[in-house]
Design a protein around this motif. Structure first.
Motif, PDB file in Angstrom:
ATOM      1  N   HIS A   1       0.828  -1.197   0.000  1.00 45.37           N
ATOM      2  CA  HIS A   1       0.000   0.000   0.000  1.00 45.37           C
ATOM      3  C   HIS A   1       0.864   1.249   0.000  1.00 45.37           C
ATOM      4  O   HIS A   1       1.868   1.317   0.699  1.00 45.37           O
ATOM      5  N   HIS A   2       0.444   2.232  -0.802  1.00 44.10           N
ATOM      6  CA  HIS A   2       1.094   3.538  -0.796  1.00 44.10           C
ATOM      7  C   HIS A   2       0.018   4.603  -1.009  1.00 44.10           C
ATOM      8  O   HIS A   2      -0.925   4.400  -1.770  1.00 44.10           O
ATOM      9  N   THR A   3       0.207   5.734  -0.351  1.00 48.52           N
ATOM     10  CA  THR A   3      -0.722   6.856  -0.492  1.00 48.52           C
ATOM     11  C   THR A   3      -0.005   8.046  -1.104  1.00 48.52           C
ATOM     12  O   THR A   3       1.018   8.496  -0.579  1.00 48.52           O
ATOM     13  N   PHE A   4      -0.515   8.520  -2.222  1.00 46.70           N
ATOM     14  CA  PHE A   4      -0.034   9.748  -2.856  1.00 46.70           C
ATOM     15  C   PHE A   4      -0.893  10.890  -2.325  1.00 46.70           C
ATOM     16  O   PHE A   4      -2.123  10.790  -2.328  1.00 46.70           O
ATOM     17  N   THR A   5      -0.265  11.974  -1.895  1.00 56.78           N
ATOM     18  CA  THR A   5      -1.002  13.118  -1.360  1.00 56.78           C
ATOM     19  C   THR A   5      -0.979  14.267  -2.364  1.00 56.78           C
ATOM     20  O   THR A   5       0.060  14.550  -2.958  1.00 56.78           O
ATOM     21  N   ILE A   6      -2.136  14.882  -2.550  1.00 59.94           N
ATOM     22  CA  ILE A   6      -2.240  16.047  -3.425  1.00 59.94           C
ATOM     23  C   ILE A   6      -2.719  17.221  -2.585  1.00 59.94           C
ATOM     24  O   ILE A   6      -3.692  17.107  -1.847  1.00 59.94           O
ATOM     25  N   LYS A   7      -1.994  18.326  -2.674  1.00 60.60           N
ATOM     26  CA  LYS A   7      -2.386  19.543  -1.949  1.00 60.60           C
ATOM     27  C   LYS A   7      -2.815  20.584  -2.974  1.00 60.60           C
ATOM     28  O   LYS A   7      -2.048  20.951  -3.863  1.00 60.60           O
ATOM     29  N   ASN A   8      -4.029  21.046  -2.827  1.00 62.96           N
ATOM     30  CA  ASN A   8      -4.567  22.039  -3.752  1.00 62.96           C
ATOM     31  C   ASN A   8      -4.065  23.426  -3.344  1.00 62.96           C
ATOM     32  O   ASN A   8      -4.642  24.081  -2.485  1.00 62.96           O
ATOM     33  N   THR A   9      -2.984  23.843  -3.974  1.00 61.72           N
ATOM     34  CA  THR A   9      -2.415  25.164  -3.712  1.00 61.72           C
ATOM     35  C   THR A   9      -2.927  26.202  -4.699  1.00 61.72           C
ATOM     36  O   THR A   9      -2.429  27.324  -4.728  1.00 61.72           O
TER      37      THR A   9
ATOM     38  N   TYR B   1     -12.885  13.092  -3.961  1.00 61.75           N
ATOM     39  CA  TYR B   1     -13.032  13.404  -5.380  1.00 61.75           C
ATOM     40  C   TYR B   1     -13.083  14.913  -5.629  1.00 61.75           C
ATOM     41  O   TYR B   1     -12.824  15.362  -6.728  1.00 61.75           O
ATOM     42  N   VAL B   2     -13.422  15.680  -4.603  1.00 59.02           N
ATOM     43  CA  VAL B   2     -13.465  17.140  -4.708  1.00 59.02           C
ATOM     44  C   VAL B   2     -12.512  17.700  -3.655  1.00 59.02           C
ATOM     45  O   VAL B   2     -12.633  17.384  -2.470  1.00 59.02           O
ATOM     46  N   ILE B   3     -11.552  18.511  -4.109  1.00 61.68           N
ATOM     47  CA  ILE B   3     -10.547  19.077  -3.212  1.00 61.68           C
ATOM     48  C   ILE B   3     -10.606  20.598  -3.321  1.00 61.68           C
ATOM     49  O   ILE B   3     -10.160  21.180  -4.306  1.00 61.68           O
ATOM     50  N   PRO B   4     -11.147  21.253  -2.290  1.00 59.49           N
ATOM     51  CA  PRO B   4     -11.235  22.718  -2.308  1.00 59.49           C
ATOM     52  C   PRO B   4      -9.847  23.357  -2.199  1.00 59.49           C
ATOM     53  O   PRO B   4      -8.890  22.712  -1.754  1.00 59.49           O
ATOM     54  N   PRO B   5      -9.716  24.620  -2.582  1.00 60.64           N
ATOM     55  CA  PRO B   5      -8.443  25.322  -2.447  1.00 60.64           C
ATOM     56  C   PRO B   5      -7.916  25.249  -1.008  1.00 60.64           C
ATOM     57  O   PRO B   5      -8.683  25.388  -0.057  1.00 60.64           O
ATOM     58  N   GLY B   6      -6.619  24.981  -0.870  1.00 61.58           N
ATOM     59  CA  GLY B   6      -5.985  24.914   0.439  1.00 61.58           C
ATOM     60  C   GLY B   6      -6.128  23.579   1.148  1.00 61.58           C
ATOM     61  O   GLY B   6      -5.535  23.362   2.193  1.00 61.58           O
ATOM     62  N   LYS B   7      -6.886  22.654   0.602  1.00 61.44           N
ATOM     63  CA  LYS B   7      -7.115  21.346   1.239  1.00 61.44           C
ATOM     64  C   LYS B   7      -6.281  20.265   0.556  1.00 61.44           C
ATOM     65  O   LYS B   7      -5.689  20.474  -0.493  1.00 61.44           O
ATOM     66  N   GLU B   8      -6.242  19.083   1.193  1.00 63.09           N
ATOM     67  CA  GLU B   8      -5.496  17.952   0.653  1.00 63.09           C
ATOM     68  C   GLU B   8      -6.425  16.790   0.342  1.00 63.09           C
ATOM     69  O   GLU B   8      -7.482  16.647   0.942  1.00 63.09           O
ATOM     70  N   GLY B   9      -5.982  15.968  -0.584  1.00 64.95           N
ATOM     71  CA  GLY B   9      -6.667  14.731  -0.914  1.00 64.95           C
ATOM     72  C   GLY B   9      -5.629  13.639  -1.086  1.00 64.95           C
ATOM     73  O   GLY B   9      -4.423  13.911  -1.075  1.00 64.95           O
ATOM     74  N   THR B  10      -6.078  12.412  -1.233  1.00 63.98           N
ATOM     75  CA  THR B  10      -5.149  11.295  -1.392  1.00 63.98           C
ATOM     76  C   THR B  10      -5.610  10.346  -2.491  1.00 63.98           C
ATOM     77  O   THR B  10      -6.804  10.206  -2.747  1.00 63.98           O
ATOM     78  N   ILE B  11      -4.625   9.720  -3.115  1.00 63.12           N
ATOM     79  CA  ILE B  11      -4.859   8.619  -4.046  1.00 63.12           C
ATOM     80  C   ILE B  11      -4.144   7.421  -3.437  1.00 63.12           C
ATOM     81  O   ILE B  11      -2.937   7.470  -3.182  1.00 63.12           O
ATOM     82  N   ASN B  12      -4.890   6.353  -3.172  1.00 65.53           N
ATOM     83  CA  ASN B  12      -4.329   5.154  -2.565  1.00 65.53           C
ATOM     84  C   ASN B  12      -4.066   4.112  -3.639  1.00 65.53           C
ATOM     85  O   ASN B  12      -4.900   3.907  -4.522  1.00 65.53           O
TER      86      ASN B  12
END
Length: 178
Positions: A45-53, A77-88
């Motif tokens: 398992h690996h988690t990629f993190t995306i930060k909406n800058t 599926y929806v990442i507002p500005p300034g927040k983070e999401g992940t892809i596993n």
């Protein structure tokens, strides 16, 4: 005519923060993860993190992979500005032997249609066995220690010389087989 030009300039200026050389890919903490040499059997398992800058909402329209040995997932599926999401990424090592590289395609539908490629790779080795092939702690009461173990078997005179743990909640120890 001047309204059309003004509208065009506004659209261009709003999209400039996203026009980096790497596009939306630059928002990920990393785009490649190498598990290294692994035994055949466990699911990695690996988690990629995306930060909406950016100043715009990101929307993930879908995930697909280049090989069925990897299952991608996301809760965001929806990442507002300034927040983070992940892809596993869950990589099933029972489905390959030797070198394996799999691409996860992340399709963004907002703020624009763009596909980002993430990569996981591993080298499945038949000369390493892990029994059981995963560590399952089950339910643990707070403050109660729980011990689980696995046995690694090597061919060709291999041995463990170093191990590490990324979790602050798990203490790792290594001992020679008796």
């Amino acid at each position: 005519m001047s309204r059309c030009i003004l509208s065009s300039l506004l659209v261009i200026s709003l999209s400039l923060p996203l026009a980096a050389a790497d596009g939306l890919a630059a928002l990920f903490d990393t785009q490649v993860h190498d598990f290294g040499d692994v035994p055949i059997g466990p699911t990695l398992h690996h988690t990629f993190t995306i930060k909406n800058t950016t100043n715009q909402t990101l929307q993930i329209g879908g995930l697909r992979v280049s090989c069925g040995c990897v299952t991608p997932s996301t809760q965001t599926y929806v990442i507002p500005p300034g927040k983070e999401g992940t892809i596993n990424a869950a990589m099933d090592t029972r489905r390959f032997v030797g070198a394996k590289q799999v691409t996860i395609f992340v399709l963004f539908t907002q703020p624009r249609l763009e596909e980002v490629s993430l990569v996981v790779r591993a080298f499945g080795r038949t000369d390493i066995a892990m029994n059981p092939d995963r560590l399952e702690f089950g339910k643990i009461k707070r403050g109660s220690p729980q011990t689980v173990s696995t046995t690694l078997t090597f061919g060709g005179g291999l041995q463990v010389t170093e191990a590490s743990c990324e979790s602050g909640y798990v203490q790792l120890s290594i001992s020679a087989a008796k």
